[in-house]
Design a protein around this motif. Sequence first.
Motif, PDB file in Angstrom:
ATOM      1  N   MET A   1       0.758  -1.319   0.055  1.00  0.00           N
ATOM      2  CA  MET A   1       0.234  -0.053  -0.160  1.00  0.00           C
ATOM      3  C   MET A   1       0.962   1.277   0.047  1.00  0.00           C
ATOM      4  SD  MET A   1      -2.857   1.089   2.702  1.00  0.00           S
ATOM      5  CE  MET A   1      -3.795  -0.496   2.673  1.00  0.00           C
ATOM      6  N   GLU A   6      -1.562   4.812   3.435  1.00  0.00           N
ATOM      7  CA  GLU A   6      -1.558   4.454   5.062  1.00  0.00           C
ATOM      8  C   GLU A   6      -1.479   5.548   6.018  1.00  0.00           C
ATOM      9  OE1 GLU A   6       1.914   1.306   6.805  1.00  0.00           O
ATOM     10  OE2 GLU A   6       1.343   1.172   4.733  1.00  0.00           O
ATOM     11  N   VAL A   9      -5.204   6.521   6.198  1.00  0.00           N
ATOM     12  CA  VAL A   9      -6.130   5.569   7.098  1.00  0.00           C
ATOM     13  C   VAL A   9      -5.800   5.845   8.510  1.00  0.00           C
ATOM     14  CG1 VAL A   9      -6.524   3.136   7.457  1.00  0.00           C
ATOM     15  CG2 VAL A   9      -6.342   4.031   4.947  1.00  0.00           C
ATOM     16  N   SER A  10      -4.652   5.782   8.794  1.00  0.00           N
ATOM     17  CA  SER A  10      -4.197   5.834  10.209  1.00  0.00           C
ATOM     18  C   SER A  10      -4.782   7.181  10.914  1.00  0.00           C
ATOM     19  CB  SER A  10      -2.768   5.902  10.503  1.00  0.00           C
ATOM     20  OG  SER A  10      -2.153   4.593   9.515  1.00  0.00           O
ATOM     21  N   ALA A  54     -12.209   5.686   6.902  1.00  0.00           N
ATOM     22  CA  ALA A  54     -11.050   5.036   6.814  1.00  0.00           C
ATOM     23  C   ALA A  54     -11.163   3.499   6.324  1.00  0.00           C
ATOM     24  CB  ALA A  54     -10.596   4.975   8.390  1.00  0.00           C
ATOM     25  N   SER A  55     -12.195   3.007   6.396  1.00  0.00           N
ATOM     26  CA  SER A  55     -12.600   1.496   6.011  1.00  0.00           C
ATOM     27  C   SER A  55     -12.831   1.610   4.428  1.00  0.00           C
ATOM     28  CB  SER A  55     -13.649   0.943   6.848  1.00  0.00           C
ATOM     29  OG  SER A  55     -14.282   0.105   6.056  1.00  0.00           O
ATOM     30  N   TYR A  58      -9.208   2.324   3.023  1.00  0.00           N
ATOM     31  CA  TYR A  58      -8.477   0.989   3.252  1.00  0.00           C
ATOM     32  C   TYR A  58      -8.853  -0.011   2.071  1.00  0.00           C
ATOM     33  CZ  TYR A  58      -6.449  -3.094   5.068  1.00  0.00           C
ATOM     34  OH  TYR A  58      -5.737  -4.147   5.354  1.00  0.00           O
ATOM     35  N   HIS A  59     -10.014  -0.235   1.908  1.00  0.00           N
ATOM     36  CA  HIS A  59     -10.516  -1.317   1.072  1.00  0.00           C
ATOM     37  C   HIS A  59     -10.263  -0.925  -0.443  1.00  0.00           C
ATOM     38  CE1 HIS A  59     -12.174  -4.337   3.737  1.00  0.00           C
ATOM     39  NE2 HIS A  59     -12.887  -3.420   4.325  1.00  0.00           N
ATOM     40  N   ASP A  62      -6.427  -1.472  -0.747  1.00  0.00           N
ATOM     41  CA  ASP A  62      -6.254  -3.026  -0.755  1.00  0.00           C
ATOM     42  C   ASP A  62      -6.807  -3.856  -1.926  1.00  0.00           C
ATOM     43  OD1 ASP A  62      -4.701  -4.594   0.977  1.00  0.00           O
ATOM     44  OD2 ASP A  62      -6.889  -5.562   1.615  1.00  0.00           O
TER      45      ASP A  62
ATOM     46  N   MET B   1       1.798   0.547  10.215  1.00  0.00           N
ATOM     47  CA  MET B   1       1.405   2.015  11.044  1.00  0.00           C
ATOM     48  C   MET B   1      -0.002   1.860  11.251  1.00  0.00           C
ATOM     49  SD  MET B   1       2.066   5.515  10.005  1.00  0.00           S
ATOM     50  CE  MET B   1       1.682   5.533   8.275  1.00  0.00           C
ATOM     51  N   ILE B   2      -0.800   1.034  10.180  1.00  0.00           N
ATOM     52  CA  ILE B   2      -2.169   1.109  10.428  1.00  0.00           C
ATOM     53  C   ILE B   2      -2.644   0.275  11.395  1.00  0.00           C
ATOM     54  CG2 ILE B   2      -4.299  -0.124   9.306  1.00  0.00           C
ATOM     55  CD1 ILE B   2      -3.441   1.070   6.618  1.00  0.00           C
ATOM     56  N   ALA B   5      -2.629   2.307  14.573  1.00  0.00           N
ATOM     57  CA  ALA B   5      -3.633   3.042  14.710  1.00  0.00           C
ATOM     58  C   ALA B   5      -5.164   2.507  14.716  1.00  0.00           C
ATOM     59  CB  ALA B   5      -3.873   3.757  13.409  1.00  0.00           C
ATOM     60  N   VAL B  49     -16.984  -2.583  12.138  1.00  0.00           N
ATOM     61  CA  VAL B  49     -16.109  -1.961  10.851  1.00  0.00           C
ATOM     62  C   VAL B  49     -14.756  -2.080  11.151  1.00  0.00           C
ATOM     63  CG1 VAL B  49     -15.948  -0.040   9.459  1.00  0.00           C
ATOM     64  CG2 VAL B  49     -18.171  -0.483  10.042  1.00  0.00           C
ATOM     65  N   ILE B  53     -11.862  -3.863   9.006  1.00  0.00           N
ATOM     66  CA  ILE B  53     -10.388  -3.545   8.471  1.00  0.00           C
ATOM     67  C   ILE B  53      -9.184  -4.152   8.856  1.00  0.00           C
ATOM     68  CG2 ILE B  53      -8.929  -1.492   8.582  1.00  0.00           C
ATOM     69  CD1 ILE B  53     -11.163   0.438   8.960  1.00  0.00           C
ATOM     70  N   PHE B  61     -20.084  -5.404   6.502  1.00  0.00           N
ATOM     71  CA  PHE B  61     -20.577  -4.155   6.256  1.00  0.00           C
ATOM     72  C   PHE B  61     -22.234  -4.389   6.331  1.00  0.00           C
ATOM     73  CE2 PHE B  61     -16.796  -2.901   3.972  1.00  0.00           C
ATOM     74  CZ  PHE B  61     -16.536  -2.186   4.997  1.00  0.00           C
TER      75      PHE B  61
END
Lengths: 132, 89
Positions: A1, A6, A9-10, A54-55, A58-59, A62, B1-2, B5, B49, B53, B61
């Motif tokens: 990613m 990244e 998202v964080s 964020a989700s 991320y998706h 990803d 990092m994710i 978080a 959710v 992730i 979902f």
Amino acid sequence: MHIALEIAVSAFLVIAGVFGLVGSFGLIKLRDTMQRLHAPTKATTLGVGGVLIASMVYHWADGGQITFHELLITLFLFLTAPVSANFIAKAYLAQNVAEKDLPEPLTEHGWAIYNDPPLIEEAKEALDEGRA
Amino acid sequence: MITYALFFAFGCFGLALLLNLWRIVTGPDSADRILALDTMVINAIALMVLYGIWRGTAVYFEASMLIAMVGFVSTVAYCRFVLRGDIIE
């Protein structure tokens, strides 16, 4: 990613977590029920919105394809939060505040939480007349 | 990092659920308890959710959408019961 995605998202996750915690902490901290109504309905909704964004990012990063499930959930929560807050405020008023303490209503019908709605009232009167 | 978080957010929302539980137990009024239950539903959606992730899957979902709808309907039903003494008149 990619590193920028990244970081994004964080950042969304951390901001959302802080907002969610602040919303639920306000539920403990504030003094009055009507004050307590403020914290969860605003801050927690914003927090869960951050998690959903964020989700989504991320998706998308990803799996490569963008999905709109999260936007649906966000839209639903943002639409229903004010409605449920209004209902909770009305339930509090009906239980704890007397009708004489509230300001006079501007229309001919009284406060909806103490009186029947106009149509139901008329129907009840018609029913009583029919019986008599 | 994710991952870091993600665990920070897990901790925040878990602590938020505990605070809501505290308000349900001590809440002096039924309006407080309804509000805390509503907030608990929203926090549970956020946790679900986040778990999606973490596992990298999108199957949660639909579940969170269903929980959002059921949570809203139950809040409105509880409030209407307090307001009118009846849910569907």
